[in-house]
Motif scaffolding. Structure first.
Motif, short mmCIF file in Angstrom:
data_model
loop_
_atom_site.label_atom_id
_atom_site.label_comp_id
_atom_site.label_asym_id
_atom_site.label_seq_id
_atom_site.Cartn_x
_atom_site.Cartn_y
_atom_site.Cartn_z
N TYR A 91 -13.10 -4.38 -0.83
CA TYR A 91 -12.57 -5.71 -1.15
C TYR A 91 -13.68 -6.62 -1.62
O TYR A 91 -14.84 -6.44 -1.28
N GLU A 106 0.84 -1.21 0.00
CA GLU A 106 0.00 0.00 0.00
C GLU A 106 0.87 1.26 0.00
O GLU A 106 0.58 2.22 -0.71
N THR A 166 -9.22 -9.17 5.15
CA THR A 166 -10.47 -8.41 5.27
C THR A 166 -10.40 -7.43 6.45
O THR A 166 -10.89 -6.31 6.33
N CYS A 189 -8.25 -4.55 5.22
CA CYS A 189 -9.02 -3.69 4.30
C CYS A 189 -10.01 -2.82 5.08
O CYS A 189 -10.14 -1.63 4.79
N ILE A 209 -10.54 0.16 2.60
CA ILE A 209 -10.29 -0.27 1.23
C ILE A 209 -11.39 -1.27 0.85
O ILE A 209 -11.65 -2.22 1.58
#
Length: 160
Positions: free
Chosen positions: A103, A59, A93, A96, A101
């Motif tokens: 997903y 990232e 998960t 994220c 983010i």
């Protein structure tokens, strides 16, 4: 469904050897594999901590990620594979969610059907189809990640 918002897109084939493919907003694609095989001195959770650190690194290098697509596996060869996949999935998960983010899991058959035309294509067919798109994957993990990325970009991540 995932909104790409014109940012970098990360595609993952989760596992001890994780395949990855990253598409930048200008269309550049980088891909590879990374091993999260534990050493004999590692505790049970170290592979997941290394995976999280690797996600942070990707990232940072990409200057943000707008969406993550990953292969959604429903059947595993064995119990260990299922547990390892579940650990990577939980780590991904949660990561994220923490980073806000988007997903999305993509069923294996969907990926195979998109890249080869057959939902039950074998690893060699997927690798050959990825090569036909101009990529040179080192192994089936990288080929799967590239196939996921191709699906995500060509279908806008399933958004219609």
């Amino acid at each position: 469904m995932v909104d790409h918002a014109d940012g970098p897109i990360l595609a993952l084939d989760l596992g001890t050897t994780t395949g990855w493919a990253l598409r930048t907003p200008d269309g550049h694609i980088a891909s590879g594999t990374v091993s999260f095989r534990p050493s004999r001195y590692d505790g049970g959770g170290m592979r997941y901590l290394r995976f999280k650190a690797w996600l942070d690194q990707i990232e940072a290098q990409a200057r943000g990620i707008s969406a993550v697509h990953f292969e959604e596996v429903r059947r595993h060869a064995g119990t260990d594979a299922a547990h390892i996949y579940g650990g990577f999935l939980a780590t991904l998960t949660a990561w994220c969610e923490t980073h806000t983010i988007a997903y999305q899991g993509v069923p294996v058959g969907t990926i195979k059907r998109h890249i080869t035309g057959k939902g039950n294509a074998d690893k060699a067919a997927v690798t050959a189809a990825v090569r036909a798109h101009g990529f040179v994957p080192a192994d089936d993990n990288e080929a799967d990640a590239i196939a996921i990325l191709i699906w995500a970009t060509e279908t806008e991540g399933g958004v219609r």
